[in-house]
Design a protein around this motif. Sequence first.
Motif, short mmCIF file in Angstrom:
data_model
loop_
_atom_site.label_atom_id
_atom_site.label_comp_id
_atom_site.label_asym_id
_atom_site.label_seq_id
_atom_site.Cartn_x
_atom_site.Cartn_y
_atom_site.Cartn_z
N TYR A 42 38.36 6.82 63.71
CA TYR A 42 39.75 6.58 63.09
C TYR A 42 40.73 7.46 63.09
N ALA A 43 40.02 8.50 62.69
CA ALA A 43 40.92 9.89 62.39
C ALA A 43 41.25 10.40 63.99
N LEU A 44 40.61 10.24 64.91
CA LEU A 44 40.70 11.09 66.15
C LEU A 44 42.29 11.04 66.75
N PRO A 45 42.96 9.71 66.75
CA PRO A 45 44.27 9.81 67.30
C PRO A 45 45.15 10.62 66.49
N LEU A 46 44.93 10.70 65.04
CA LEU A 46 45.61 11.29 64.16
C LEU A 46 45.54 12.79 64.24
N LEU A 47 44.21 13.29 64.33
CA LEU A 47 44.06 14.60 64.65
C LEU A 47 44.38 15.06 65.94
N VAL A 48 44.26 14.46 67.05
CA VAL A 48 45.03 15.01 68.33
C VAL A 48 46.42 14.95 68.02
N ASP A 49 47.12 13.90 67.43
CA ASP A 49 48.57 13.93 67.25
C ASP A 49 49.13 14.98 66.51
N ALA A 50 48.28 15.35 65.64
CA ALA A 50 48.75 16.64 64.63
C ALA A 50 48.51 17.73 65.40
N ALA A 51 47.38 18.05 66.16
CA ALA A 51 47.12 19.23 66.90
C ALA A 51 48.50 19.34 68.06
N VAL A 52 48.77 18.47 68.77
CA VAL A 52 49.94 18.33 69.55
C VAL A 52 51.17 18.85 68.97
N LYS A 53 51.42 18.14 67.86
CA LYS A 53 52.61 18.73 67.18
C LYS A 53 52.65 20.03 66.33
N THR A 54 51.58 20.51 66.09
CA THR A 54 51.19 21.71 65.22
C THR A 54 51.29 23.01 66.28
N CYS A 55 50.60 22.83 67.35
CA CYS A 55 50.25 23.62 68.37
C CYS A 55 51.30 23.92 69.40
N ALA A 56 52.18 22.85 69.51
CA ALA A 56 53.17 22.82 70.58
C ALA A 56 53.78 24.30 70.60
N ARG A 58 52.71 27.15 70.01
CA ARG A 58 51.91 28.28 70.54
C ARG A 58 51.14 28.04 71.68
N LEU A 59 51.34 27.05 72.51
CA LEU A 59 50.69 26.68 73.81
C LEU A 59 51.46 26.51 74.82
N SER A 60 51.11 26.80 76.00
CA SER A 60 51.82 26.50 77.22
C SER A 60 52.40 25.12 77.43
N PRO A 61 53.80 25.00 77.68
CA PRO A 61 54.30 23.62 78.00
C PRO A 61 53.57 22.95 79.03
N ASP A 62 52.66 23.48 79.86
CA ASP A 62 52.01 23.02 80.87
C ASP A 62 50.51 22.66 80.62
N GLY A 63 50.12 23.11 79.48
CA GLY A 63 48.71 22.92 79.29
C GLY A 63 48.19 21.50 78.89
N TYR A 64 47.09 21.11 78.57
CA TYR A 64 46.63 20.08 78.38
C TYR A 64 47.45 19.22 76.93
N LEU A 65 47.50 19.88 75.90
CA LEU A 65 47.99 19.35 74.77
C LEU A 65 49.57 18.65 75.00
N ALA A 66 50.20 19.38 75.86
CA ALA A 66 51.49 19.24 75.96
C ALA A 66 51.69 18.07 77.20
N THR A 67 50.78 18.41 78.25
CA THR A 67 51.10 16.92 79.24
C THR A 67 50.18 15.99 79.21
N GLN A 68 48.90 15.94 78.50
CA GLN A 68 47.94 14.74 78.23
C GLN A 68 47.83 14.26 76.89
N GLY A 69 48.27 15.00 75.74
CA GLY A 69 48.13 14.83 74.24
C GLY A 69 48.45 13.38 74.06
N ALA A 70 49.69 13.09 74.19
CA ALA A 70 50.31 11.78 73.97
C ALA A 70 49.31 10.81 74.74
N SER A 71 49.16 10.56 75.66
CA SER A 71 48.34 9.67 76.40
C SER A 71 46.86 9.61 75.72
N LEU A 72 46.31 10.60 75.34
CA LEU A 72 45.08 10.66 74.63
C LEU A 72 45.05 10.07 73.26
#
Length: 189
Positions: A42-56, A58-72
Amino acid sequence: MPFPRTALLLSGLFALATSQTAQAADTTTCLSQPEVEGIVAYALPLLVDAAVKTCAPRLSPDGYLATQGASLVQRYAARKATTWPIAKAALLKLTADDTGKNAGNAALMRALPDSALQPFADVIVVQAITKAIKADDCAPIERITGLLAPLPPENTSALVTTIIALADKPKPDSKGGKSGLHVCPVAKG
């Protein structure tokens, strides 16, 4: 970042375990592995979404979370409705203390309809995850998320639950090392 902390961040369980709701739980209450897996799923989509937003920032705009985070997030969120009943039951189990100063909170949570309880649980998870993610956590979270992403969501939930159960066991030379909630021991068969 210590391994157990990484596992807890990845599962979103840290969020529930450190929330005020979970702190009200009786520390002898344990959750079965299927209950923990329900919370994790249940929490995985919330976790990934929070990580995408919180870490944006601090991370490369070409990295995994920036490019694939929303689809995950969308892939994990597809299971949210089916995992909610198990996660809800586990949450209510954690707050089942009908005695003491938190008795009113437990009764209120049991009385809430899903349409009110589910957004409440979401807010607790997101706030705790956002608070728990430190700047140094972002790169390892991105790496681990990218490594886990090819797995089916069910396998990711099961793997993270297994890691949580291992991290929950007290170590011989430690002061317990508990994650904040107790995973029931698996029956030996």
